[in-house]
Design a protein around this motif. Structure first.
Motif, mmCIF file in Angstrom:
data_model
loop_
_atom_site.group_PDB
_atom_site.id
_atom_site.type_symbol
_atom_site.label_atom_id
_atom_site.label_comp_id
_atom_site.label_asym_id
_atom_site.label_seq_id
_atom_site.Cartn_x
_atom_site.Cartn_y
_atom_site.Cartn_z
ATOM 1 N N PHE A 324 7.665 39.788 -29.671
ATOM 2 C CA PHE A 324 7.430 38.634 -28.784
ATOM 3 C C PHE A 324 8.419 38.651 -27.624
ATOM 4 C CE2 PHE A 324 8.646 34.204 -27.799
ATOM 5 C CZ PHE A 324 7.431 33.710 -27.353
ATOM 6 N N MET A 325 9.700 38.873 -27.923
ATOM 7 C CA MET A 325 10.711 38.878 -26.868
ATOM 8 C C MET A 325 10.541 40.069 -25.932
ATOM 9 S SD MET A 325 14.211 37.565 -28.786
ATOM 10 C CE MET A 325 14.277 38.943 -29.932
ATOM 11 N N ASN A 326 10.205 41.219 -26.471
ATOM 12 C CA ASN A 326 10.052 42.412 -25.643
ATOM 13 C C ASN A 326 8.832 42.335 -24.731
ATOM 14 O OD1 ASN A 326 12.150 44.574 -26.110
ATOM 15 N ND2 ASN A 326 11.652 44.065 -28.233
ATOM 16 N N ILE A 327 7.767 41.672 -25.205
ATOM 17 C CA ILE A 327 6.591 41.488 -24.342
ATOM 18 C C ILE A 327 6.962 40.639 -23.131
ATOM 19 C CG2 ILE A 327 4.333 40.359 -24.182
ATOM 20 C CD1 ILE A 327 3.813 41.223 -27.066
ATOM 21 N N ILE A 328 7.702 39.549 -23.372
ATOM 22 C CA ILE A 328 8.142 38.697 -22.261
ATOM 23 C C ILE A 328 9.010 39.490 -21.291
ATOM 24 C CG2 ILE A 328 9.543 36.700 -21.641
ATOM 25 C CD1 ILE A 328 8.653 35.376 -24.228
ATOM 26 N N ALA A 329 9.957 40.255 -21.841
ATOM 27 C CA ALA A 329 10.846 41.044 -20.986
ATOM 28 C C ALA A 329 10.062 42.062 -20.170
ATOM 29 C CB ALA A 329 11.895 41.742 -21.844
ATOM 30 N N ASN A 330 9.072 42.697 -20.785
ATOM 31 C CA ASN A 330 8.253 43.683 -20.062
ATOM 32 C C ASN A 330 7.450 43.025 -18.947
ATOM 33 O OD1 ASN A 330 9.155 45.747 -21.711
ATOM 34 N ND2 ASN A 330 7.423 45.595 -23.123
ATOM 35 N N GLU A 331 6.892 41.850 -19.236
ATOM 36 C CA GLU A 331 6.041 41.166 -18.255
ATOM 37 C C GLU A 331 6.865 40.608 -17.089
ATOM 38 O OE1 GLU A 331 2.695 40.700 -18.034
ATOM 39 O OE2 GLU A 331 2.436 42.093 -19.718
ATOM 40 N N VAL A 332 8.023 40.031 -17.402
ATOM 41 C CA VAL A 332 8.865 39.451 -16.360
ATOM 42 C C VAL A 332 9.521 40.548 -15.518
ATOM 43 C CG1 VAL A 332 10.961 38.099 -15.920
ATOM 44 C CG2 VAL A 332 9.282 37.309 -17.601
ATOM 45 N N GLY A 333 9.989 41.595 -16.186
ATOM 46 C CA GLY A 333 10.733 42.633 -15.502
ATOM 47 C C GLY A 333 12.199 42.250 -15.436
ATOM 48 N N THR A 334 13.075 43.222 -15.600
ATOM 49 C CA THR A 334 14.506 42.908 -15.682
ATOM 50 C C THR A 334 15.315 43.537 -14.545
ATOM 51 O OG1 THR A 334 14.795 44.808 -17.169
ATOM 52 C CG2 THR A 334 14.412 42.666 -18.194
ATOM 53 N N GLU A 335 14.611 44.032 -13.524
ATOM 54 C CA GLU A 335 15.346 44.653 -12.414
ATOM 55 C C GLU A 335 16.154 43.614 -11.634
ATOM 56 O OE1 GLU A 335 12.164 45.017 -12.969
ATOM 57 O OE2 GLU A 335 11.978 47.105 -13.648
ATOM 58 N N ASP A 336 15.542 42.422 -11.414
ATOM 59 C CA ASP A 336 16.200 41.397 -10.607
ATOM 60 C C ASP A 336 16.440 40.109 -11.382
ATOM 61 O OD1 ASP A 336 16.080 43.042 -8.257
ATOM 62 O OD2 ASP A 336 13.941 42.540 -8.121
ATOM 63 N N THR A 337 15.945 40.016 -12.604
ATOM 64 C CA THR A 337 16.052 38.781 -13.385
ATOM 65 C C THR A 337 16.849 39.026 -14.657
ATOM 66 O OG1 THR A 337 13.866 38.097 -12.601
ATOM 67 C CG2 THR A 337 14.755 36.931 -14.508
ATOM 68 N N LYS A 347 19.722 26.564 -35.213
ATOM 69 C CA LYS A 347 21.162 26.466 -35.403
ATOM 70 C C LYS A 347 21.721 27.552 -36.322
ATOM 71 C CE LYS A 347 21.383 21.452 -34.678
ATOM 72 N NZ LYS A 347 21.813 20.143 -35.231
ATOM 73 N N GLY A 348 20.823 28.216 -37.018
ATOM 74 C CA GLY A 348 21.266 29.227 -37.976
ATOM 75 C C GLY A 348 21.098 30.649 -37.484
ATOM 76 N N ALA A 349 20.425 31.463 -38.294
ATOM 77 C CA ALA A 349 20.281 32.889 -37.998
ATOM 78 C C ALA A 349 18.984 33.165 -37.250
ATOM 79 C CB ALA A 349 20.326 33.700 -39.286
ATOM 80 N N GLY A 350 19.001 34.252 -36.485
ATOM 81 C CA GLY A 350 17.806 34.646 -35.749
ATOM 82 C C GLY A 350 18.033 35.948 -35.011
ATOM 83 N N LEU A 351 17.186 36.188 -33.995
ATOM 84 C CA LEU A 351 17.258 37.406 -33.193
ATOM 85 C C LEU A 351 17.472 37.023 -31.736
ATOM 86 C CD1 LEU A 351 14.123 39.186 -34.738
ATOM 87 C CD2 LEU A 351 16.505 39.514 -35.411
ATOM 88 N N PHE A 352 18.095 37.925 -30.988
ATOM 89 C CA PHE A 352 18.309 37.642 -29.567
ATOM 90 C C PHE A 352 18.044 38.885 -28.725
ATOM 91 C CE2 PHE A 352 22.377 39.441 -30.728
ATOM 92 C CZ PHE A 352 22.774 40.154 -29.604
ATOM 93 N N LEU A 353 17.722 38.669 -27.455
ATOM 94 C CA LEU A 353 17.531 39.758 -26.495
ATOM 95 C C LEU A 353 18.139 39.344 -25.163
ATOM 96 C CD1 LEU A 353 14.405 41.934 -25.809
ATOM 97 C CD2 LEU A 353 15.533 40.768 -23.918
ATOM 98 N N LEU A 354 18.966 40.178 -24.626
ATOM 99 C CA LEU A 354 19.500 40.000 -23.270
ATOM 100 C C LEU A 354 18.950 41.136 -22.428
ATOM 101 C CD1 LEU A 354 21.520 38.450 -21.402
ATOM 102 C CD2 LEU A 354 23.196 40.226 -22.008
ATOM 103 N N GLY A 355 18.235 40.785 -21.371
ATOM 104 C CA GLY A 355 17.651 41.783 -20.499
ATOM 105 C C GLY A 355 18.049 41.545 -19.061
#
Length: 412
Positions: A324-337, A347-355
């Motif tokens: 889910f996170m990677n699809i958003i990152a691919n669609e938005v693009g991370t060159e300028d954003t 508040k507990g455990a999960g996954l994160f993505l910084l692009g």
């Protein structure tokens, strides 16, 4: 020597005297964790508490009102580990945890019976056995058993129990010619004293130091649960004896009642009902995954079409995943954003993505993981991983915003 527990396996209380008491430290298992414990090793004049040996775990009980936490055999002695020192020479009253002891007697005698008949009926030798907390297993020296053999073995085993076959104990000297005629896997290196023979009349005679029933009728019943593939061309025969069969039946019945209530079907239809549920769940999971994918695309497009989208996009969704996170990152693009995406417990455990741009992500990725008390790795403008403190997302967003402001001021 033979201990009192070996001379009379049914004795539950016994008067004896303390021979020695010395400081000691052992490792005990507590709730699945091993812990070192300081206490005292106590040797008694004689004991009804069996020290571990012959595949049988040690007994539990009390010396006076002092709990015995372990009983170990050291040569001819039984060493009792306790937390409280005892006076040497004092007369003491021993009590055995009878429920534990009798369970071990049933499983151990049951193993002897199954082992002997598996050999005489099919030629399957026993190479080892394990008395487990819930079920026991016998390692047979065969790569596989044939269809119907375990059922036939169980039938004969329980017939011997119904026949009330006596079980007797003999103590023989090491040079007695009768010793050569009994089944044995060898004596321990530190063995001392007479050879103890457990004789199931007309079935088996075997060297053994463990505690046993005096008649096969005391086993009540044996249930062979099945045969499983073991190690190195061996087969593990899994069985229950005596009270364990009753507990297993009670537990199975309670499980059956619970399933009947949940599935709204009779016991005979449980498997079919669960199979239908599993298939339905797979369809729902697939549909949910497709919806998440479509949602990820729409979220990305909505951001890209926003007139005030800025250079930072942050989003948290409880029921997302890495895809889910990677699809958003691919669609938005991370060159300028710069993107900060998280999924899981708020508040507990999960996954994160910084692009984002490679340089920024390489610099900020480890700091983001540290703030979220997680771990991650990155390459080509993406840093992602697991987080334990999702409640600190606001701190991460503040860090990213500050970085963007700082870069903007430098560019001006």
């Amino acid at each position: 020597m033979a201990f009192q527990c070996q001379r009379d396996c049914y004795m539950q209380e016994f008067s004896t005297a303390v021979v020695s008491c010395s400081p000691a430290e052992i490792t005990l298992e507590n709730s699945g964790k091993k812990e070192k414990m300081k206490g005292f090793n106590v040797i008694l004049r004689d004991t009804i508490l069996f020290p571990e040996g012959g595949g049988q775990p040690d007994d539990r009980g009390t010396i006076g009102d002092v709990p015995v936490l372990r009983v170990m055999r050291q040569g001819p002695e039984a060493v009792h580990f306790v937390e409280t020192a005892l006076d040497v020479g004092a007369e003491v009253q021993l009590k055995v945890d009878w429920q534990r002891r009798f369970d071990h007697m049933q499983q151990h005698s049951g193993q002897h019976l199954v082992t002997a008949l598996a050999d005489s009926m099919f030629g399957y030798k026993t190479t080892s056995w394990e008395l487990g907390r819930q079920r026991s297993s016998i390692e047979l020296d065969t790569a596989a058993v044939k269809t119907g053999e375990m059922e036939a073995l169980e039938k004969v085993v329980n017939q011997k129990i119904r026949d009330c076959v006596p079980v007797t104990v003999q103590l023989l000297s090491l040079d007695d010619p009768a010793v050569e005629k009994v089944r044995s896997r060898g004596l321990p290196d530190d063995h001392a004293g007479p050879i103890r023979i457990i004789d199931i009349e007309g079935v088996d005679a075997n060297m053994c130091c463990g505690t046993h029933v005096s008649n096969l009728s005391h086993l009540q019943i044996i249930k062979i649960l099945g045969a499983e593939k073991g190690k190195k061309s061996k087969t593990n025969l899994v069985f229950l004896a005596g009270n364990r069969v009753l507990k297993y039946a009670e537990k199975s019945y309670n499980t059956e009642r619970s399933l009947t209530s949940l599935l709204k079907t009779g016991a005979d239809d449980h498997v079919e009902a669960v199979d239908k549920l599993q298939k339905s769940v797979k369809v729902l999971q697939k549909n949910n995954l497709n919806l998440l994918r479509d949602m990820a695309v729409l979220i990305a497009q909505n951001f890209k079409n926003s007139l005030n989208k800025g250079n930072l996009f942050c989003l948290h969704r409880k029921d997302g995943d890495n895809e889910f996170m990677n699809i958003i990152a691919n669609e938005v693009g991370t060159e300028d954003t710069l993107l900060f995406l998280t999924v899981g417990d708020e508040k507990g455990a999960g996954l994160f993505l910084l692009g984002g741009p490679v340089g920024i992500v390489d610099e900020l990725g480890p700091r983001v993981a540290e703030l979220l008390e997680g771990k991650g790795a990155g390459k080509k403008g993406r840093f992602q991983g697991k987080a334990n403190r999702m409640g600190r997302r606001a701190e991460v967003e503040a860090l990213l915003q500050e970085h963007i402001r700082h870069r903007s001021s430098e560019e001006e």
